[in-house]
Every structure is written in structure tokens, then in C-alpha cells.
Design an enzyme around this catalytic site. Structure first.
Site, PDB file in Angstrom:
ATOM      1  N   HIS A 122       0.836  -1.193   0.000  1.00  0.00           N
ATOM      2  CA  HIS A 122       0.000   0.000   0.000  1.00  0.00           C
ATOM      3  C   HIS A 122       0.876   1.249   0.000  1.00  0.00           C
ATOM      4  O   HIS A 122       1.770   1.387   0.831  1.00  0.00           O
ATOM      5  CB  HIS A 122      -0.919   0.020   1.221  1.00  0.00           C
ATOM      6  N   TYR A 173      -9.270   5.416   7.832  1.00  0.00           N
ATOM      7  CA  TYR A 173      -9.422   5.787   9.238  1.00  0.00           C
ATOM      8  C   TYR A 173     -10.492   6.867   9.308  1.00  0.00           C
ATOM      9  O   TYR A 173     -10.338   7.940   8.716  1.00  0.00           O
ATOM     10  CB  TYR A 173      -8.111   6.339   9.800  1.00  0.00           C
ATOM     11  N   TYR A 226       3.922   7.199   9.909  1.00  0.00           N
ATOM     12  CA  TYR A 226       3.136   5.997   9.600  1.00  0.00           C
ATOM     13  C   TYR A 226       4.004   4.916   8.962  1.00  0.00           C
ATOM     14  O   TYR A 226       3.893   3.738   9.318  1.00  0.00           O
ATOM     15  CB  TYR A 226       1.974   6.358   8.671  1.00  0.00           C
TER      16      TYR A 226
END
Length: 397
Positions: free
Chosen positions: A75, A204, A388
Site C-alpha cells: 500500500h 481511518y 506511519y
């Protein structure tokens, strides 16, 4: 009492213990893993699924990446759904090409178990009453019971990879540790289902009814979460109630696409931030959840364990190859630098995306405004992206 001897005893056959064992075995360093549960029980734990690039590379280094590379989903970004508005965080563009891999922790564990079995390295399952001894002496050893017999394992070092509730940290005198902790007033209700993902990347969602996360394990298996009160009972949530609530927290165009189905697994996980300092007591090193817990919002738990593994593996490599025992005392400070950065990011993501019922209107507006600033600014989006995908592992010099 029967006796064994090894260089490193690893307590816990979860992914961190197995990964450490595989790396050391490949380097010619002898290990014995002790696990109190059965292999099926260990594989039954449904946990994380987002792997940082650093962990992906560590699994490749350990020689256990064949199935991950074939089946994992790379991803290059994720989406934030903020009260109906969808914002894309382009990880690749914002971090110079870094990505994450979607591959379930259960599958990582399965791959590592198979590799250890094929290598003929020793793992003793259903080992009860595991107790570390002599951690502050020159003669460390671990005792355990198996099939009614008591065993003693003499070793150079001990790695406590047995999780938050494990015996490793509890074997350290409480006065030698400092604990930092925050318990959140909510948990995550999660389900696993054989349905196609609602979106091609993770979503999210921040919503007035509470947080939601749309995740996946593969192109045909999904993992969805809802924020619920900490005292909620999973029995009160039918599949239909879950799907209806999830739809209510997603932007309308995603809710329309959501494919529901029967749940394979359903559970509620409490959320906490936890760090113990130091992560070492003499000849015993705490690894992963034994030393720190993060709320899952930042996808850092398993990845932090992997960075601990990398640090300890590289230190032990220098100990056994170069006699660099001076590096042993640096384990905790090296790990904790990364741990606290991950704790901060996980706390921040949790604070920004969840609904806190005890926050007044002013606090709620401040959180919404801060998040809006970060996603509206390229510098802000870059900060989110860098955290992240994960910070680089620290070199052991």
C-alpha cells in the site's frame, strides 16, 4: 531436574520471539524458545496487519518472506475520512517512495513457525511455570515444567518476548522499573469477515458517533473496527448491528459500497499506552509488548516489536562475533528512542480520531482544528506519512 544449555533462551513464541530466533539461528547462534501455549493457540490470536517497510525487510533478511511477498498487499497510502470528507495520505509521494505491507500477524507467525520447524531449531510448547533466574549474575538460567518434569536451561542471555501479561517483566523487581501508562476510556470492537474491502486502501474515520477503521487482510478478507465504550460487551453486538453502525460512521459513498457478511471472529480490544523503563535487567532483555504497548491507531505495535528484535539481534551478533559486550547495556536506550516516538504518534492519532466523551466542546473543536491543519498542509501530511511508514532502524556501531 533435567538440564539443557543454549546461548539464548527466548520466552514466548509469538512473532517477535520467533523472528529473533530465526535471525539468530541463521547467524549460527543457538536459541531455545519456551512457549506456555500450544501452536494452535498462538496462531489463533487475531492481531495487526500493517507492516512497516523496516519489518518487511527484516522478514526478508530472516528468509521468511516468500509467502508475504507473494500474497501481501503493498500500500502506497491510506485515507482519512473526517466527518464525511475523505483525505488521501500519499505515503510514497510524501516519504520518497516508502510503502507499507498488508499481511496479517497470524500469517507472519505461521511463516516463522514453519521456518523454525524446517531449520530444526528447538521450540518447547506448553512449557509451564517458566521462571528466569540469575539475571544479574554471570550464570543466567531458566527453569520450566513440561509433562510433569522440571527442566533447567543454562544460557548466556534471556529475551522476554512473552507479551504484556508474560512472566519476563514480572520477574524483574518492581523497584527496578519505572512504568508510564495511559488507559483510554474506550476499546475497539473488531470483526474479521470474508468480504471484499470497501476501499483499496485503509480508511481511518473520525465521526461524531466515534472512530471506525476499514482494514483488510487480503483482497477477499476484511478487518473492520468500531470505537466502543471500554465496558462494552461483545455479546451485545450482532453482526447486523456492527455493519449498520459501521455504515453510519463512513462517508455515504463508501457506506453504499460496503459488502457485509457473517463474522469469522469478533472481539473487543482495550486501548492503552504503556512503556516500562529500562527494557533490560542484567542478562534479560524485554522485547515488544513485554516492554511497551501502543493503541493500534498508528499501526505500530508489531512494528515496534520488530525494531526491538532488530536492535537485540544486531547487538548479540556483535557480542558473539566481535566480543562487544559493551553494547549490551545500550539496548534499552536505543530501543526507547524509537519507542517513545511511536508512542507519541499512536497517542496523537488516537487523540485526533476518537471521540472522548469527557472532552468539552472547546477540546473537541481544538482536536478537529488540529487535524484539519495537518491534512490541509503538505508539511502536515508529510509528518503523518513519515511516522506511519516508520522511522529507520538505528545502526549498532
Amino acid at each position: 531436574m533435567k538440564t539443557l544449555k543454549t546461548q539464548l533462551v527466548i520466552i514466548g513464541a509469538g512473532p517477535s520471539g520467533l523472528l529473533l530466533g530465526q535471525l539468530l539461528h541463521n547467524a549460527g547462534i543457538d536459541t531455545l524458545i519456551l512457549e506456555r501455549q500450544t501452536p494452535d493457540y498462538v496462531l489463533g490470536r487475531i492481531r495487526a496487519g500493517v507492516l512497516e517497510q523496516g519489518m518487511v525487510e527484516l522478514l526478508r533478511q530472516a528468509g521468511v518472506s516468500q509467502r508475504m511477498d507473494a500474497e501481501g498487499l503493498v500500500h502506497g497510502g491510506f485515507d482519512l475520512a473526517l466527518d464525511g470528507r475523505q483525505v488521501h495520505i500519499d505515503l510514497q509521494a510524501l516519504t520518497g517512495g516508502k510503502t507499507v505491507m498488508i499481511y496479517g500477524q497470524t500469517e507472519v507467525t505461521r511463516d516463522l513457525m514453519a521456518a523454525r520447524r524446517e531449520a530444526g531449531a528447538a521450540t518447547i510448547y506448553q512449557a509451564s511455570n517458566v521462571v528466569p533466574h540469575g539475571m544479574k549474575s554471570d550464570e543466567a538460567f531458566v527453569t520450566f515444567e513440561k509433562d510433569g518434569e522440571t527442566w533447567r536451561v543454562d544460557c548466556d542471555y534471556i529475551a522476554g518476548c512473552d507479551g504484556f501479561h508474560g512472566v519476563a517483566r514480572q520477574s524483574i523487581p518492581p523497584e527496578c522499573l519505572k512504568i508510564f501508562e495511559r488507559v483510554y476510556p474506550f476499546g475497539w470492537l473488531g470483526i474479521l469477515a470474508d468480504t471484499p474491502p470497501v476501499h483499496d486502501e485503509l480508511v481511518y474515520a473520525r465521526h461524531e458517533r466515534g472512530f471506525a477503521l476499514c482494514s483488510m487482510r487480503s483482497a477477499t478478507r476484511t478487518r473492520y473496527y468500531l470505537q466502543v465504550p471500554a465496558d462494552e460487551n461483545v455479546e451485545d453486538w450482532s453482526d447486523q448491528r456492527f455493519w449498520d453502525e459501521l455504515k453510519s460512521r463512513l462517508p455515504a459513498h463508501l457506506a453504499e459500497k460496503l459488502v457485509s457478511g457473517p463474522s469469522i471472529e469478533k472481539s473487543i480490544a482495550p486501548l492503552r499506552s504503556f512503556v516500562v523503563e529500562p527494557m533490560q535487567y542484567g542478562r534479560m532483555f524485554l522485547v515488544g509488548d513485554a516492554a511497551h504497548i501502543v493503541p493500534p491507531t498508528g499501526a505500530k505495535g508489531l512494528n515496534l516489536a520488530a525494531s526491538d528484535v532488530s536492535t537485540l539481534f544486531n547487538i548479540l551478533l556483535k557480542v558473539y562475533r566481535d566480543g562487544r559486550t559493551d553494547l549490551l547495556e545500550k539496548y534499552s536506550q536505543i530501543c526507547l528512542r524509537r519507542v517513545w516516538k511511536a508512542e507519541r504518534f499512536s497517542w496523537w492519532m488516537t487523540s485526533m480520531l476518537h471521540r472522548f466523551d469527557d472532552h468539552d466542546d472547546f477540546s473537541q473543536r481544538i482536536s478537529a482544528s488540529e487535524l484539519d491543519y495537518f491534512v490541509s498542509s503538505e508539511a502536515g501530511r508529510k509528518t503523518i506519512a513519515e511516522n506511519y511508514v516508520g522511522l529507520p532502524y538505528e545502526a549498532i556501531e
